[in-house]
Scaffold this active site. Structure first.
Site, mmCIF file in Angstrom:
data_model
loop_
_atom_site.group_PDB
_atom_site.id
_atom_site.type_symbol
_atom_site.label_atom_id
_atom_site.label_comp_id
_atom_site.label_asym_id
_atom_site.label_seq_id
_atom_site.Cartn_x
_atom_site.Cartn_y
_atom_site.Cartn_z
ATOM 1 N N SER A 1 1.014 -1.276 -0.054
ATOM 2 C CA SER A 1 -0.041 -0.004 -0.031
ATOM 3 C C SER A 1 0.785 1.140 -0.003
ATOM 4 O O SER A 1 1.720 1.267 -1.062
ATOM 5 C CB SER A 1 -0.964 0.127 1.343
ATOM 6 N N HIS B 1 -7.742 -5.633 -0.106
ATOM 7 C CA HIS B 1 -6.516 -4.735 0.350
ATOM 8 C C HIS B 1 -5.878 -5.489 1.324
ATOM 9 O O HIS B 1 -6.089 -5.291 2.506
ATOM 10 C CB HIS B 1 -6.838 -3.426 0.411
HETATM 11 C C1 GTR Z 1 -5.454 4.763 1.363
HETATM 12 C C2 GTR Z 1 -4.905 5.432 0.439
HETATM 13 C C3 GTR Z 1 -4.183 4.770 -0.581
HETATM 14 C C4 GTR Z 1 -3.139 3.697 -0.011
HETATM 15 C C5 GTR Z 1 -3.630 3.220 1.595
HETATM 16 C C6 GTR Z 1 -2.790 2.373 2.278
HETATM 17 O O1 GTR Z 1 -6.261 5.498 2.158
HETATM 18 O O2 GTR Z 1 -5.845 6.109 -0.288
HETATM 19 O O3 GTR Z 1 -3.316 5.480 -1.534
HETATM 20 O O4 GTR Z 1 -1.682 3.899 0.289
HETATM 21 O O5 GTR Z 1 -4.346 3.942 2.039
HETATM 22 O O6 GTR Z 1 -1.729 2.613 2.441
HETATM 23 O O7 GTR Z 1 -3.301 1.557 3.057
#
Ligand code: GTR
Length: 431
Positions: free
Chosen positions: A267, A408
């Site tokens: 991420s 995610h």
């Molecule tokens: C989210 C963000 C993403 C990603 C993610 C993370 O909120 O919008 O770009 O980086 O966080 O790091 O889990």
């Protein structure tokens, strides 16, 4: 629930990486609504000349793209500082029931009267042939979250104080030991004969607006400077810089093979791993797990998260100049394929998750595919498929890509692929 517990939960939710909380009804999740775009050609110099050989790429085009990313996106980072110290705090040769050697190291960076300390946790498989190849990654929740191993020194965490509403630094609680062990797959890493090194990213700079003052960036301010210049490094570049300082330590540790280090991240930390791998050619493998917008995903696709979401929600991540691209992705003299191409000819793995639409899986795939011409120019095999592979069907060679089912996250499936990739790349090198 106590207010403190509630605020901890909120912080955890903020790490989950979703569009939850984004007040934007205009998010595109329908391919038919993705506007047409054309990408800048990574193999055309600013002068308009075509790059036709490896020498021109390495001596002219690669520095141009690095300069674009330093000016327009992540900002300019300082070189390795003169005052950098490594202290080995402990070495346990019988950690994890005898399966691993555990080392804990403090990296100190000093400037004037200020010092910043990053705590590195390293596991190496016992009995493995030395020096050992290793995965290096920043962690969201601290060293003690990586394993329930009671020997890990409890690090710090940042939480919002329910009374003052300020972010405050606390010692991580005992209960946080091993809380993200699932995301690390330490046993599998050790079984493959590899080590793992991690640092809490908040040691380098805590991740909130206003967190900069507690991190490394002010140590490098010019006299009288209180705010970053428009092309000064943002938090992502600071985290990447921390990865390079860990590499500086690794080069001094004879138990680790510094020529076989994979830098990886999930991420936002995947964005940091990409930028570390782009700038620092000592990393032999670079792995982006769902790095999304501002990482491996093509910004011009406008699918899922967009530049304006990044700049609005996380203004501290990028440099000041990046703000001008909110809503103006078509004006970018770069896109993610050029960031990924900076890693060529070294090994690159880009991975997505089907349900992680916010990160734009197809955009991540296309980032990897469009870095291909640079890899090919340098004599390496790129991804040849131009259609997205199905679930759980990794494709590629020196550049690889997979999309797995699910949300995610960084999962056992992802690690399985990264370990296979490392086996392939590193055993080839050892031949
Ligand atoms: C989210 C963000 C993403 C990603 C993610 C993370 O909120 O919008 O770009 O980086 O966080 O790091 O889990």
């Amino acid at each position: 629930m106590t207010p403190r517990a509630a605020s901890l939960l909120l912080c955890a939710a903020a790490l989950m990486g979703s569009d939850a909380g984004v007040q934007n009804v205009d998010v595109i999740y329908d391919e038919a609504r993705v506007p047409k775009y054309s990408l800048p050609d990574p193999l055309v110099l600013k002068s308009g000349e075509r790059v036709r050989d490896a020498k021109t790429w390495t001596s002219r085009r690669r520095p141009e793209i690095l300069e674009i990313y330093r000016t327009e996106v992540y900002g300019r980072s300082p070189e390795r500082p003169a005052q950098l110290a490594f202290d080995v705090n402990s070495v346990e040769t019988q950690a994890l029931g005898g399966r691993a050697v555990r080392k804990q190291i403090t990296i100190s960076v000093a400037a004037g009267t200020d010092t910043l300390k990053m705590k590195v946790l390293i596991y190496l498989p016992t009995g493995a042939k030395k020096p050992v190849p290793l995965f290096l990654a920043l962690s969201f929740l601290g060293n003690q979250a990586v394993s329930a191993d009671p020997g890990i020194a409890l690090g710090d965490q940042w939480v919002r104080d329910a009374v003052t509403n300020e972010m405050v630094k606390q010692h991580a609680p005992e209960a946080s030991r091993g809380s993200s062990a699932q995301q690390w797959q330490l046993d599998q890493i050790l079984l493959h004969g590899y080590g793992l090194a991690t640092i809490f990213y908040g040691d380098i700079e805590p991740d909130f607006v206003g967190g900069m003052k507690y991190g490394v960036r002010p140590l490098f301010f010019k006299p009288g400077q209180t705010e970053p210049a428009p092309d000064d490094w943002g938090a992502i570049a600071a985290w990447s810089w921390g990865l390079s300082r860990a590499m500086d330590y690794i080069e001094t540790d004879h138990d680790i093979d510094a020529t076989r280090v994979a830098v990886m991240g999930h991420s936002r930390l995947g964005k940091a791993a990409l930028w570390a791998g782009a700038q620092d050619t000592r990393f032999s493998i670079v792995i982006s797990n769902e790095s999304g917008e501002g990482g491996a995903a093509i910004s011009r696709r406008l699918y899922g998260e967009r530049t304006k979401n990044l700049n609005t929600r996380f203004p501290h991540w990028f440099d000041g100049n990046f703000g001008q691209y909110s809503g103006h992705e078509d004006r970018m003299p770069f896109d993610s394929h050029m960031l990924l191409a900076l890693i060529a000819p070294r090994a690159l793995y880009v991975a997505s998750a089907e349900e992680d639409r916010w990160s734009d899986p197809r955009g991540e795939f296309l980032g990897a595919v469009n870095a291909g011409p640079v890899y090919e120019l340098l004599g390496e095999k790129a991804i040849t498929a131009d259609t997205m592979p199905g679930l759980h069907q990794p494709v590629g060679h020196t550049v690889m890509y997979h999309v797995r089912a699910g949300k995610h996250d960084l999962t056992a499936y992802d690690w399985e692929q990264y370990l296979k990739f490392a086996d392939m790349r590193w055993s080839r090198k050892a031949d």
